[in-house]
Design a protein around this motif. Structure first.
Motif, short mmCIF file in Angstrom:
data_model
loop_
_atom_site.label_atom_id
_atom_site.label_comp_id
_atom_site.label_asym_id
_atom_site.label_seq_id
_atom_site.Cartn_x
_atom_site.Cartn_y
_atom_site.Cartn_z
N MET A 1 -15.24 -0.43 -40.20
CA MET A 1 -13.94 0.15 -39.95
C MET A 1 -12.83 -0.59 -40.68
O MET A 1 -11.83 0.00 -41.01
CB MET A 1 -13.64 0.13 -38.45
N GLU A 2 -13.02 -1.87 -40.91
CA GLU A 2 -11.98 -2.69 -41.53
C GLU A 2 -12.26 -2.93 -43.02
O GLU A 2 -11.51 -3.65 -43.66
CB GLU A 2 -11.90 -4.04 -40.82
N ARG A 3 -13.35 -2.39 -43.52
CA ARG A 3 -13.79 -2.61 -44.90
C ARG A 3 -13.99 -4.09 -45.20
O ARG A 3 -13.66 -4.58 -46.27
CB ARG A 3 -12.80 -1.98 -45.88
N LYS A 4 -14.48 -4.79 -44.22
CA LYS A 4 -14.84 -6.20 -44.36
C LYS A 4 -16.25 -6.36 -43.84
O LYS A 4 -16.69 -5.61 -42.99
CB LYS A 4 -13.89 -7.09 -43.56
N GLY A 5 -16.91 -7.36 -44.32
CA GLY A 5 -18.27 -7.59 -43.85
C GLY A 5 -18.55 -9.07 -43.74
O GLY A 5 -17.70 -9.91 -44.02
N GLY A 6 -19.74 -9.37 -43.32
CA GLY A 6 -20.17 -10.76 -43.23
C GLY A 6 -19.49 -11.52 -42.11
O GLY A 6 -19.16 -10.97 -41.07
N PHE A 7 -19.29 -12.81 -42.37
CA PHE A 7 -18.77 -13.67 -41.32
C PHE A 7 -17.31 -13.39 -41.00
O PHE A 7 -16.85 -13.65 -39.89
CB PHE A 7 -18.97 -15.14 -41.69
N MET A 8 -16.54 -12.84 -41.95
CA MET A 8 -15.13 -12.54 -41.67
C MET A 8 -15.01 -11.43 -40.61
O MET A 8 -14.14 -11.49 -39.76
CB MET A 8 -14.39 -12.14 -42.94
N ALA A 9 -15.88 -10.45 -40.66
CA ALA A 9 -15.86 -9.38 -39.67
C ALA A 9 -16.22 -9.93 -38.29
O ALA A 9 -15.60 -9.57 -37.29
CB ALA A 9 -16.82 -8.27 -40.06
N ILE A 10 -17.21 -10.81 -38.24
CA ILE A 10 -17.61 -11.41 -36.96
C ILE A 10 -16.49 -12.30 -36.43
O ILE A 10 -16.17 -12.27 -35.24
CB ILE A 10 -18.92 -12.20 -37.12
N LEU A 11 -15.87 -13.08 -37.31
CA LEU A 11 -14.78 -13.95 -36.90
C LEU A 11 -13.59 -13.15 -36.38
O LEU A 11 -13.00 -13.48 -35.35
CB LEU A 11 -14.35 -14.83 -38.07
N LYS A 12 -13.25 -12.07 -37.06
CA LYS A 12 -12.13 -11.23 -36.62
C LYS A 12 -12.45 -10.58 -35.28
O LYS A 12 -11.59 -10.50 -34.40
CB LYS A 12 -11.83 -10.17 -37.66
N ALA A 13 -13.68 -10.14 -35.09
CA ALA A 13 -14.07 -9.54 -33.81
C ALA A 13 -13.99 -10.57 -32.68
O ALA A 13 -13.53 -10.26 -31.59
CB ALA A 13 -15.47 -8.96 -33.90
N CYS A 14 -14.40 -11.80 -32.97
CA CYS A 14 -14.32 -12.86 -31.95
C CYS A 14 -12.88 -13.15 -31.58
O CYS A 14 -12.56 -13.39 -30.41
CB CYS A 14 -15.01 -14.13 -32.44
N VAL A 15 -12.00 -13.14 -32.55
CA VAL A 15 -10.58 -13.38 -32.29
C VAL A 15 -9.99 -12.23 -31.49
O VAL A 15 -9.21 -12.44 -30.56
CB VAL A 15 -9.81 -13.60 -33.61
N LEU A 16 -10.37 -11.01 -31.82
CA LEU A 16 -9.82 -9.84 -31.13
C LEU A 16 -10.24 -9.77 -29.67
O LEU A 16 -9.46 -9.34 -28.82
CB LEU A 16 -10.21 -8.55 -31.84
N ILE A 17 -11.48 -10.18 -29.35
CA ILE A 17 -11.92 -10.08 -27.96
C ILE A 17 -11.58 -11.32 -27.16
O ILE A 17 -11.97 -11.42 -25.99
CB ILE A 17 -13.43 -9.78 -27.84
#
Length: 125
Positions: A1-17
């Motif tokens: 959904m964010e056009r990002k992948g890898g660890f940056m997507a996981i990091l952003k998801a962790c920050v959001l939740i």
């Protein structure tokens, strides 16, 4: 959904939740239990019977297709619910004028390695 992948997507998801961990677990738990139950149903009704008979019957094929359909429905519902939860986290977090989150990430490359590493992390004012 964010056009990002890898660890940056996981990091952003962790920050959001952040602060919503209990809600995230409450959302994920029923679907994971449902998918585990469907996998157990497949093992019990299809795999066990196949190993006892040694051949695949037509009723087993139809039943296997039904179990696969049930599993696919759960996967789709899980994706929909997780997307709605992600969007509610994005709306709930502070967003800047340009649509950027209120957190800043610094990415730096190590001298001997070619891939980037997370160097710093802070909340913006």
């Amino acid at each position: 959904m964010e056009r990002k992948g890898g660890f940056m997507a996981i990091l952003k998801a962790c920050v959001l939740i952040q602060g919503r961990s209990a809600t995230a677990l409450l959302v994920a738990l029923p679907f994971n239990l449902g998918m585990a139950a469907i996998e157990a149903l497949f093992q019990y009704r299809i795999v066990r019977v196949y190993h006892s008979r040694g051949k695949l019957g037509s009723s087993m094929v139809v039943e296997g297709m039904f179990v696969a359909y049930l599993y696919s429905v759960f996967v789709v519902l899980d994706a929909i619910v997780n997307t709605l939860f992600f969007k509610s986290c994005r709306v709930g977090s502070r967003m800047g004028v340009e649509g950027k989150s209120s957190f800043s990430f610094w990415i730096a490359e190590k001298e001997n390695e070619d891939f980037p590493h997370l160097k710093g992390f802070e909340e913006l004012p």
